[in-house]
Scaffold this motif. Structure first.
Motif, short mmCIF file in Angstrom:
data_model
loop_
_atom_site.label_atom_id
_atom_site.label_comp_id
_atom_site.label_asym_id
_atom_site.label_seq_id
_atom_site.Cartn_x
_atom_site.Cartn_y
_atom_site.Cartn_z
N GLY A 31 0.79 -1.12 0.00
CA GLY A 31 -0.11 0.05 -0.13
C GLY A 31 0.85 1.26 0.12
N ALA A 32 0.40 2.43 0.16
CA ALA A 32 0.95 3.66 0.48
C ALA A 32 1.87 3.65 1.06
CB ALA A 32 -0.08 4.88 0.24
N ALA A 33 1.88 3.11 2.37
CA ALA A 33 2.87 3.15 3.52
C ALA A 33 3.94 1.92 3.38
CB ALA A 33 2.15 3.11 4.65
N GLY A 34 3.62 1.14 2.29
CA GLY A 34 4.56 0.27 2.15
C GLY A 34 4.31 -0.97 2.83
N ALA A 35 3.18 -1.11 3.46
CA ALA A 35 2.72 -2.38 4.06
C ALA A 35 2.12 -3.05 3.20
CB ALA A 35 1.96 -1.95 5.29
N PRO A 36 2.13 -4.68 3.45
CA PRO A 36 1.26 -5.50 2.53
C PRO A 36 -0.12 -5.09 2.25
CG PRO A 36 2.71 -6.68 4.14
CD PRO A 36 2.71 -5.46 4.59
N ALA A 37 -0.48 -5.33 1.17
CA ALA A 37 -1.86 -4.85 0.80
C ALA A 37 -2.61 -5.76 -0.04
CB ALA A 37 -1.80 -3.24 0.32
N SER A 38 -3.81 -5.42 -0.54
CA SER A 38 -4.50 -5.93 -1.67
C SER A 38 -5.01 -5.01 -2.44
CB SER A 38 -5.58 -6.81 -0.88
OG SER A 38 -5.16 -8.03 -0.21
N ALA A 39 -5.78 -5.50 -3.41
CA ALA A 39 -6.19 -4.70 -4.49
C ALA A 39 -7.20 -3.64 -3.63
CB ALA A 39 -7.00 -5.42 -5.77
N ASP A 44 -2.15 -0.58 -6.18
CA ASP A 44 -1.45 -1.11 -7.68
C ASP A 44 0.07 -1.07 -7.61
OD1 ASP A 44 -1.07 1.59 -7.65
OD2 ASP A 44 -2.30 1.93 -9.35
N GLU A 45 0.68 -1.23 -6.38
CA GLU A 45 2.16 -1.15 -6.35
C GLU A 45 2.55 -2.39 -5.77
OE1 GLU A 45 6.01 1.75 -4.84
OE2 GLU A 45 3.85 2.17 -4.89
N ALA A 46 3.70 -2.81 -6.13
CA ALA A 46 4.37 -3.97 -5.33
C ALA A 46 5.77 -3.95 -5.41
CB ALA A 46 3.97 -5.29 -6.24
N GLU A 47 6.45 -4.61 -4.31
CA GLU A 47 7.96 -4.52 -4.26
C GLU A 47 8.43 -6.04 -4.97
OE1 GLU A 47 9.18 -2.49 -0.24
OE2 GLU A 47 8.81 -4.44 -0.09
N VAL A 48 9.91 -5.55 -5.63
CA VAL A 48 10.13 -7.01 -6.43
C VAL A 48 11.38 -7.03 -6.00
CG1 VAL A 48 10.73 -5.56 -8.49
CG2 VAL A 48 10.15 -7.88 -8.79
N ALA A 49 12.02 -8.45 -5.96
CA ALA A 49 13.33 -8.75 -5.72
C ALA A 49 13.54 -10.06 -6.47
CB ALA A 49 13.39 -8.75 -4.24
N PHE A 50 14.97 -9.83 -6.83
CA PHE A 50 15.46 -11.10 -7.63
C PHE A 50 16.50 -11.95 -6.97
CE2 PHE A 50 13.49 -8.25 -10.52
CZ PHE A 50 13.15 -9.00 -11.87
N LEU A 51 16.90 -13.05 -7.32
CA LEU A 51 18.15 -13.71 -6.79
C LEU A 51 18.50 -14.59 -7.88
CD1 LEU A 51 20.08 -13.95 -4.70
CD2 LEU A 51 18.72 -15.87 -3.63
N VAL A 52 19.89 -14.38 -8.42
CA VAL A 52 20.49 -15.48 -9.65
C VAL A 52 21.45 -16.05 -9.14
CG1 VAL A 52 21.08 -15.41 -11.75
CG2 VAL A 52 19.26 -13.74 -11.23
N GLN A 53 21.49 -17.44 -9.19
CA GLN A 53 22.71 -18.46 -8.90
C GLN A 53 23.83 -17.85 -9.71
OE1 GLN A 53 23.33 -22.63 -10.22
NE2 GLN A 53 21.64 -22.66 -8.48
N ASP A 54 25.03 -17.61 -9.22
CA ASP A 54 26.13 -17.12 -9.73
C ASP A 54 26.49 -17.73 -10.97
OD1 ASP A 54 27.72 -15.30 -7.27
OD2 ASP A 54 26.07 -16.50 -6.58
N ALA A 55 26.55 -19.10 -11.01
CA ALA A 55 26.89 -19.69 -12.13
C ALA A 55 26.04 -19.36 -13.33
CB ALA A 55 26.75 -21.22 -12.03
N ARG A 61 2.79 -0.82 -10.85
CA ARG A 61 4.22 -0.18 -10.74
C ARG A 61 4.87 -1.10 -9.81
NH1 ARG A 61 1.91 3.81 -9.52
NH2 ARG A 61 1.81 3.74 -7.07
N PHE A 62 6.34 -1.38 -10.15
CA PHE A 62 7.20 -2.09 -9.00
C PHE A 62 8.21 -1.08 -8.44
CE2 PHE A 62 7.29 -6.25 -11.54
CZ PHE A 62 6.34 -6.83 -10.81
N ALA A 63 8.45 -1.29 -7.29
CA ALA A 63 9.46 -0.59 -6.47
C ALA A 63 10.51 -1.56 -6.21
CB ALA A 63 8.66 -0.01 -5.08
#
Length: 949
Positions: free
Chosen positions: A102-110, A113-124, A149-151
């Motif tokens: 949500g607007a304050a960065g806490a978990p939310a539902s519809a 329309d914003e979400a936090e995204v994070a990746f992790l890729v194996q070094d090889a 929107r992604f953050a």
């Protein structure tokens, strides 16, 4: 209170999110949602990630995942929390997840329309483009779930991840706070994000094909212990072609003491080979293929050519075997040609690969050749290889692929490869079907702007095992749409080779003006007539008489090529004395030397059973072996004759650069109609190239309300999965795009008709809108120019007496529109061709004669102008026989607005405006229907995926 994180599995597993993708290095990976069953895979994956990558992910040392972490990262509701994994061999190599906030960065539902995204890729696997592919897919998933929107928060030292986000092409905002880089970006695709995505797609798919065509090592599986058999034959073909890499023979039945077969190292399995194997040619029995693929995958083989048959061509069970084969190969990151393939060939001197059933490779040259059918592939190779008799001229092949059942690698992949292949100047393709026409036309348009793409399409039967979407458009319409994409569309294999030879060795003509000269008046006149029939502009033939010498031909050709009113020359020749006369070589050299002096204009020869001249023309550039040439040294492997590369072409004009010695080969044809047809195709292609160099633009209109239209469509689709919306909704939706439909109030009674007429103002029209009477003024269901209520009531009575009760007629009243030409505008989402805009005159012209023109959506301003003029009855719009010309600019604007509507909203699957009365000033849309349906989950605008068969 229950938080979004506590609500699990609110949606079923979204199987449509699964996809196979090609990575930057040409290998493949599978992307799929992470589920509760992946706990073990997640832990194993995390253990193989370096401490540095873990630190970048969690901003602190994080050596292992706790049970709570594993639970969190494997339990998703597929709406507010989604995780995707990229897998190879069934194991994770990378993960990505988003959490709606949500607007304050806490978990939310519809409706958040914003979400936090994070990746992790194996070094090889870092540097293979895995994160970029995952970003495309997680963004598409988020848009589907209403996230706009992604953050992402990234440590400044994590430059690789910052680059992934920055290079994606989305509109973004970047900030730095508390030692962390915060990136925010909108997920709406932009022109730049699409360009980035498609450039990555091209590089990845081209590299995946290059791994198949330019391997450094090849293993042939299924090599027999005794001479004969498919595997032994392919092994011999690779060896005899002089393959420059390492070659291995493999058969599980080889005795342990056997170390060589025909001089090639022999092994019982691919796993026993000490070095790497780039390509495996599989020719084992059908029941052993799965084991062979596993053997290859475990050893790290990069690609497969499966010669083995017994798959989809053998029935339903074979179809399932084929699907399993593709899944199995992709599990290991391998791409596959076949099954039931004829093979692949690369004539490059750095490779010299003949991994096919062809006992002799074609001559090296500049033509890329693709055939779905092995039999057609053989025929094409034979015709290109042959000298004399039919189409002549030593023009060879750079690379050849015959894909058989085409379960994985397709014509689209080869177009991606040939697009920037420096060894290929012309692409020839025999296609039985076009599996993904939207992508094909997109790739064809880009490739054709750089090099000719000549296509002949079969009868339309799909390769065995394919569920190819059937088009509802006539064959001629599909051909026209392909031509608009720059494809040189021909009808037969003969025309494919004829046209390919001309485009491979001659410059593009600057226009349709043709000079004809030769020593036969009748053959010249026949050529002249064919030029007229093909839409060319020939000058009267120049007859040199049967006594013409080589010097006469040289002089006449030189003068013709120097003439500014000439764009191309066709030389006609008949034997003066007899076939094989000594004058053949002299005449060929005279023509070649004259043509070499004017390298910007194409020259063709029509000969009548003049085998000697045809061979001489082929040899004139010095590419054919000469009598008395020294034989290869003892022990040499009979390398194919090397043909000098074609002159580089300027990408804008198509004309070659300064000619090099031996680079100008003149194609010779045994019949005037074949030569002229090839020339006509070259003229049309050159014209397309010139127009493509000045592309139009998709017009923007300030009064278009795209968001309002989207909201209206979303509301209407809540009523059902697919529906034709009502008149009021149709007018409202079209109005959002500046398309105004004249009101037509229903008139269920005479009094209602009179009331409607008073509100509209006289004169009016009374129309029956029942399906059998709609748009059929010829049946009497329309009354026009009703000046007052008395005439209106009389007309109402006449209609009901003639055709039945008002409930059956569905009468409406409409204000009279200014007089003009009745036209029809349609847009439809065709299952095969994609979004198509059509235009024609209303009535018999379009319904009976099929006089409709078509363009692919989105339509540019140039295309709208050409669309109006493309129909045969277009003169009626421009003042035919003294009539007043109509307002074609207004008509073109209407076409552009309809195109924008369909392009902006994939839910709009059909639009019909009929009739559209185009007057001398302005136009009136008198009738309109719109059909809506939910958009497909995946289309050519979505993330990169490989086809699923």
């Amino acid at each position: 209170m229950q938080t979004p994180a506590d609500r699990h599995d609110r949606h079923e597993y979204p199987a449509h999110w699964e996809a196979d993708v090609v990575l930057r290095d040409g290998g493949t990976a599978r992307i799929r949602p992470i589920t509760v069953d992946d706990a073990g895979r997640l832990v194993s994956f995390y253990e193989q990630v370096s401490d540095e990558s873990k630190y970048y992910r969690f901003f602190a040392p994080y050596p292992r995942l706790s049970a709570k972490d594993v639970h969190r990262f494997t339990h998703h509701d597929f709406v507010d929390r989604v995780g995707l994994a990229a897998t190879v061999g069934g194991e994770f190599i990378a993960t990505v997840r988003y959490d709606r906030i949500g607007a304050a960065g806490a978990p939310a539902s519809a409706p958040a329309d914003e979400a936090e995204v994070a990746f992790l890729v194996q070094d090889a696997h870092q540097g293979r483009g895995v994160a970029s592919a995952l970003l495309e897919h997680i963004a598409a998933v988020a848009r589907e779930r209403g996230i706009r929107r992604f953050a992402a928060e990234v440590l400044p030292a994590n430059t690789k991840m910052i680059k992934v986000f920055m290079d994606a092409g989305y509109t973004q905002k970047r900030s730095f706070e508390d030692g962390v880089v915060r990136l925010e970006f909108d997920l709406e695709p932009t022109a730049r994000s699409l360009a980035v995505q498609r450039a990555r797609e091209q590089r990845a798919e081209a590299r995946s094909v290059r791994r198949l065509l330019a391997p450094r090592s090849v293993a042939v599986l299924g090599v027999g212990r005794t001479p004969g058999g498919v595997g032994r034959g392919v092994l011999g073909n690779i060896r005899d072609a002089g393959f420059t890499g390492s070659l291995y023979a493999v058969n599980t039945a080889f005795p342990e003491e056997l170390t060589e077969v025909d001089g090639v190292p022999a092994y019982r399995s691919v796993g026993d080979i000490e070095g790497p194997v780039d390509l495996a040619v599989v020719a084992v029995p059908t029941e052993q293929v799965t084991e062979a693929v596993t053997d290859c995958g475990e050893h790290g083989v990069q690609g497969l050519v499966v010669i083995t048959a017994g798959y989809a061509e053998s029935g339903p069970e074979g179809h399932e075997r084929q699907r399993a084969l593709v899944r199995h190969a992709r599990t290991y990151g391998m791409r596959l040609v076949g099954p039931n393939a004829f093979g692949v060939i690369n004539t490059s001197p750095e490779v010299r690969l003949n991994a096919s059933l062809a006992p002799e490779p074609p001559r090296p040259g500049r033509i890329g050749l693709f055939a779905q059918s092995g039999a057609i592939g053989i025929a094409l190779l034979s015709r290109l290889h042959r000298r004399g008799g039919g189409v002549t001229g030593v023009t060879g092949v750079s690379t050849f692929v015959s894909s058989g059942n085409r379960a994985d690698v397709s014509g689209n992949d080869l177009i991606q490869y040939w697009y920037d292949d420096p060894d290929t100047d012309v692409v020839l393709m025999y296609l039985e079907t076009i599996g993904n026409p939207r992508k094909f036309t997109r790739l064809a348009r880009r490739t054709a702007a750089a090099k000719p793409l000549v296509v002949v399409q079969g009868a339309g039967s799909a390769p065995q095992g394919h569920a190819v979407r059937a088009t509802r458009l006539p064959h001629a319409t599909v051909s026209a749409l392909l031509r608009q994409a720059g494809v040189v569309r021909v009808d037969t294999i003969t025309e494919l080779v004829d046209t390919g030879l001309l485009l491979a060795r001659q410059p593009l003509p600057a226009g349709p003006r043709v000079t004809i000269l030769g020593n036969s008046e009748s053959l010249g006149l026949l050529t002249y007539d064919r030029c007229l029939a093909e839409g060319l502009r020939p000058a009267r033939p120049l007859d040199l008489t049967t006594g013409a010498t080589a010097e006469d031909f040289h002089g006449a050709l030189s003068r013709a090529l120097a003439d500014d009113t000439c764009d191309a020359v066709v030389v006609t020749a008949i034997p003066a004395i007899g076939e094989g006369s000594p004058g053949d070589a002299e005449l060929a050299e005279a023509l070649r030397s004259a043509a070499a002096a004017a390298p910007a204009k194409p020259v063709l020869v029509v000969h009548v059973e003049l085998g000697g001249l045809a061979e001489a023309l082929s040899a004139a550039a010095g590419t054919a072996p000469r009598a008395g040439a020294p034989a290869p040294a003892d022990g040499a492997r009979n390398p194919p004759a090397q043909e000098p590369p074609a002159a580089p072409r300027d990408r804008q004009s198509g004309a070659p650069e300064a000619p090099r010695e031996g680079s100008r080969l003149i194609p010779a044809y045994p019949a005037a109609e074949r030569a002229v047809r090839a020339l006509a195709e070259a003229v049309r292609y050159a014209q397309w190239r010139r127009e493509a160099a000045r592309p139009g633009r998709v017009t923007e209109y300030e009064d278009i309300d795209e968001k309002g239209a989207a909201a209206l469509i979303d509301g209407l689709l809540t009523r059902g999965q697919g529906l034709t919306i009502g008149p009021e909704e149709t007018c409202a939706l079209l109005g959002r795009y500046g398309i105004h439909v004249r009101r037509a109030p229903a008139a269920p009674t005479p009094d209602a008709a009179a009331e409607a007429a008073r509100s509209l103002g006289y004169p009016v029209a009374l129309k029956a809108t029942a399906p059998h009477l709609r748009h059929r003024a010829d049946l009497g269901g329309v009354r026009l120019d009703l000046a007052d209520e008395e005439q209106l009531r009389r007309a109402y009575t006449e209609l009901t007496e003639l055709f039945g009760k008002p409930a059956e007629l569905r009468p409406v009243v409409q204000a009279m529109a200014p007089r003009g030409v009745d036209t029809v505008v349609r847009a439809v989402i065709d299952p095969a061709a994609g979004a198509v805009l059509s235009f024609g005159l209303a009535g018999a012209a379009s319904q009976l004669l099929g006089d409709m023109a078509h363009r692919l959506i989105p339509v540019t301003d140039r295309e709208a102008t050409s669309l109006v003029r493309a129909i045969r009855t277009a003169p009626l719009l421009f003042g035919w026989r003294g009539s007043a010309p109509v307002d074609t600019p207004a008509l073109e604007e209407l076409l552009l607005r309809v195109s924008r509507l369909v392009d902006d909203h994939p839910e709009v699957v059909a639009v019909t405006l009929e009739p559209v009365v185009v007057a001398p000033h302005g136009l009136s849309v008198l009738g309109a229907t719109v059909r809506l349906a939910p958009p497909p989950a995946r289309d050519d605008l979505g993330p990169r995926t490989l086809p699923v068969y």
